[in-house]
Write a protein that holds these residues in place. Structure first.
Motif, PDB file in Angstrom:
ATOM      1  N   GLY A   1     105.551 -13.835 -72.590  1.00 15.81           N
ATOM      2  CA  GLY A   1     105.530 -14.547 -73.282  1.00 15.81           C
ATOM      3  C   GLY A   1     106.384 -15.615 -74.248  1.00 15.81           C
ATOM      4  N   VAL A   2     106.392 -16.922 -73.872  1.00 17.63           N
ATOM      5  CA  VAL A   2     107.388 -17.608 -74.575  1.00 17.63           C
ATOM      6  C   VAL A   2     106.411 -18.623 -74.895  1.00 17.63           C
ATOM      7  N   ASP A   3     106.121 -18.724 -76.370  1.00 20.70           N
ATOM      8  CA  ASP A   3     105.892 -20.338 -76.920  1.00 20.70           C
ATOM      9  C   ASP A   3     106.136 -21.773 -76.616  1.00 20.70           C
ATOM     10  N   THR A   4     106.071 -22.958 -76.251  1.00 19.43           N
ATOM     11  CA  THR A   4     106.781 -23.938 -75.996  1.00 19.43           C
ATOM     12  C   THR A   4     105.557 -24.524 -77.231  1.00 19.43           C
ATOM     13  N   SER A   5     105.617 -26.092 -76.603  1.00 19.62           N
ATOM     14  CA  SER A   5     104.411 -26.643 -77.363  1.00 19.62           C
ATOM     15  C   SER A   5     103.461 -27.030 -76.623  1.00 19.62           C
ATOM     16  N   GLU A   6     103.424 -26.720 -75.702  1.00 17.00           N
ATOM     17  CA  GLU A   6     101.622 -26.981 -75.072  1.00 17.00           C
ATOM     18  C   GLU A   6     101.247 -25.458 -74.420  1.00 17.00           C
ATOM     19  N   GLY A   7     101.843 -24.744 -75.273  1.00 14.82           N
ATOM     20  CA  GLY A   7     101.131 -23.004 -75.182  1.00 14.82           C
ATOM     21  C   GLY A   7     102.244 -22.033 -74.814  1.00 14.82           C
ATOM     22  N   ILE A   8     101.369 -21.248 -74.422  1.00 13.98           N
ATOM     23  CA  ILE A   8     102.377 -19.964 -74.253  1.00 13.98           C
ATOM     24  C   ILE A   8     102.770 -19.544 -73.013  1.00 13.98           C
ATOM     25  N   LEU A   9     103.813 -19.973 -72.192  1.00 13.34           N
ATOM     26  CA  LEU A   9     104.147 -20.020 -71.082  1.00 13.34           C
ATOM     27  C   LEU A   9     104.923 -18.273 -70.617  1.00 13.34           C
ATOM     28  N   ILE A  10     103.661 -17.801 -69.150  1.00  7.40           N
ATOM     29  CA  ILE A  10     104.489 -16.473 -68.472  1.00  7.40           C
ATOM     30  C   ILE A  10     105.882 -17.119 -68.227  1.00  7.40           C
ATOM     31  N   ASP A  11     106.694 -16.736 -68.355  1.00  5.55           N
ATOM     32  CA  ASP A  11     108.184 -17.620 -68.058  1.00  5.55           C
ATOM     33  C   ASP A  11     108.364 -15.896 -67.152  1.00  5.55           C
ATOM     34  N   PHE A  12     107.910 -15.521 -66.138  1.00  2.02           N
ATOM     35  CA  PHE A  12     107.721 -14.998 -64.944  1.00  2.02           C
ATOM     36  C   PHE A  12     106.538 -15.636 -64.113  1.00  2.02           C
ATOM     37  N   VAL A  13     107.201 -15.448 -62.691  1.00  3.52           N
ATOM     38  CA  VAL A  13     106.677 -16.040 -61.789  1.00  3.52           C
ATOM     39  C   VAL A  13     105.665 -14.543 -61.260  1.00  3.52           C
ATOM     40  N   VAL A  14     104.305 -14.012 -61.275  1.00 10.74           N
ATOM     41  CA  VAL A  14     103.188 -13.791 -60.623  1.00 10.74           C
ATOM     42  C   VAL A  14     101.982 -13.932 -60.348  1.00 10.74           C
ATOM     43  N   THR A  15     101.939 -13.851 -58.938  1.00  4.97           N
ATOM     44  CA  THR A  15     101.141 -13.855 -57.974  1.00  4.97           C
ATOM     45  C   THR A  15      99.272 -13.764 -58.381  1.00  4.97           C
ATOM     46  N   ASN A  16      98.913 -14.426 -57.994  1.00  5.74           N
ATOM     47  CA  ASN A  16      97.238 -13.469 -57.720  1.00  5.74           C
ATOM     48  C   ASN A  16      96.973 -12.714 -56.828  1.00  5.74           C
ATOM     49  N   GLU A  17      97.805 -11.816 -55.504  1.00  5.65           N
ATOM     50  CA  GLU A  17      97.904 -11.157 -54.565  1.00  5.65           C
ATOM     51  C   GLU A  17      98.439  -9.464 -56.509  1.00  5.65           C
ATOM     52  N   GLU A  18      98.935 -10.270 -56.798  1.00  7.63           N
ATOM     53  CA  GLU A  18      99.968  -9.150 -57.924  1.00  7.63           C
ATOM     54  C   GLU A  18      99.465  -8.779 -58.448  1.00  7.63           C
ATOM     55  N   ILE A  19      98.368  -9.355 -59.638  1.00 10.27           N
ATOM     56  CA  ILE A  19      97.062  -9.879 -60.097  1.00 10.27           C
ATOM     57  C   ILE A  19      96.455  -8.980 -60.186  1.00 10.27           C
ATOM     58  N   ALA A  20      96.438  -8.837 -58.448  1.00 12.22           N
ATOM     59  CA  ALA A  20      94.975  -8.046 -58.123  1.00 12.22           C
ATOM     60  C   ALA A  20      95.736  -6.706 -58.076  1.00 12.22           C
TER      61      ALA A  20
ATOM     62  N   ILE B   1      93.834 -21.504 -69.110  1.00  9.70           N
ATOM     63  CA  ILE B   1      94.924 -21.890 -68.509  1.00  9.70           C
ATOM     64  C   ILE B   1      95.155 -22.339 -67.838  1.00  9.70           C
ATOM     65  N   GLU B   2      96.442 -23.214 -67.672  1.00 15.62           N
ATOM     66  CA  GLU B   2      96.973 -23.866 -66.434  1.00 15.62           C
ATOM     67  C   GLU B   2      98.003 -23.572 -65.808  1.00 15.62           C
ATOM     68  N   MET B   3      98.206 -24.079 -64.656  1.00 12.08           N
ATOM     69  CA  MET B   3      99.479 -23.919 -63.840  1.00 12.08           C
ATOM     70  C   MET B   3     101.101 -24.339 -64.251  1.00 12.08           C
ATOM     71  N   ARG B   4     102.055 -23.789 -64.003  1.00 14.29           N
ATOM     72  CA  ARG B   4     103.239 -24.786 -64.358  1.00 14.29           C
ATOM     73  C   ARG B   4     104.440 -24.362 -63.309  1.00 14.29           C
ATOM     74  N   LYS B   5     104.604 -24.780 -62.542  1.00 20.50           N
ATOM     75  CA  LYS B   5     106.155 -24.383 -61.566  1.00 20.50           C
ATOM     76  C   LYS B   5     105.290 -22.814 -61.040  1.00 20.50           C
ATOM     77  N   ARG B   6     104.335 -22.161 -61.002  1.00 21.94           N
ATOM     78  CA  ARG B   6     104.124 -21.591 -60.364  1.00 21.94           C
ATOM     79  C   ARG B   6     103.797 -20.664 -61.360  1.00 21.94           C
ATOM     80  N   LYS B   7     104.052 -20.496 -62.612  1.00 24.66           N
ATOM     81  CA  LYS B   7     104.573 -19.853 -64.039  1.00 24.66           C
ATOM     82  C   LYS B   7     102.776 -20.142 -64.826  1.00 24.66           C
TER      83      LYS B   7
END
Length: 218
Positions: free
Chosen positions: A154-173, A197-203
């Motif tokens: 997690g990285v704090d941004t002006s819009e929220g907390i960005l998970i600064d690593f691409v994790v697919t839904n398959e990996e979460i499963a 949540i929102e998505m930002r360039k797959r993150k």
């Protein structure tokens, strides 16, 4: 754990460093290996394969840490208890002969305390993860994994907390023991629709961390 103890040992030992590229495996479950590996830099993932052939992810490792389970002190070769795969563009790992490592541990009170603490922390993490998986249901398990990702990346941004690593839904499963990625897709869409949540360039961008925590039994 006091990583300075481990770093001091590594600096003194001048151990070789192996470099692995993204998606390459360092170890395979059940395959013998004679080394202890310690992550120097990068991101790796540990996982196991169930009897029916499905992969179950255990955790991401990002910092200085022993990444291969130690087991007994005297066997020159051991069966790897899980898969270790590189998830960053590359990863650097210290490679130490495991018999030599245990010899060094037995000769150092500092290292003995570190190893005991290592086991304690890993056991507590495993117990907590199991409790959350059993008590939260599938949706809660997905929220639990999102919270773990927040703590790791997690990285704090002006819009929220960005998970600064691409994790697919398959990996979460695979982390949640859910057979189908489509099930995770529906739950992620539910979180999007609620504004959590929102998505930002797959993150993943976490807009409302409290909404995620409400679905987790800590």
């Amino acid at each position: 754990m006091d990583d300075q103890i481990l770093q001091k040992y590594l600096n003194k030992g001048n151990f070789p460093v192996v470099v692995k590229e993204k998606k390459k495996y360092l170890m395979y479950e059940g395959i013998q290996d004679r080394y202890v590996y310690i992550l120097k830099d990068g991101i790796i993932k540990t996982s196991v394969i169930s009897r029916d052939g499905r992969e179950f992810n255990l955790r991401y490792i990002t910092g200085l840490e022993i990444v291969s389970l130690l087991k007994d002190e005297y066997s020159q070769f051991i069966d790897s208890p899980f898969n270790i795969r590189i998830e960053s563009e590359k990863a650097e790992l210290y490679q130490i002969d495991r018999v030599q490592f245990w010899k060094d541990v037995n000769e150092s009170e500092e290292l003995q305390l570190y190893v005991k603490d290592y086991y304690r922390v890993r056991l507590l993490y495993a117990m907590k993860k199991l409790q959350q998986m059993l008590m939260n249901g599938k949706f809660g398990a997905v929220c639990t994994q999102l919270y773990d990702l927040y703590e790791s990346f997690g990285v704090d941004t002006s819009e929220g907390i960005l998970i600064d690593f691409v994790v697919t839904n398959e990996e979460i499963a695979h982390f949640c023991g859910i057979a189908s990625a489509s099930s995770v897709n529906r739950m992620m869409q539910q979180l999007k629709d609620s504004g959590a949540i929102e998505m930002r360039k797959r993150k993943i961008l976490i807009k409302d961390l409290e909404a995620i925590k409400e679905n987790i039994i800590f």
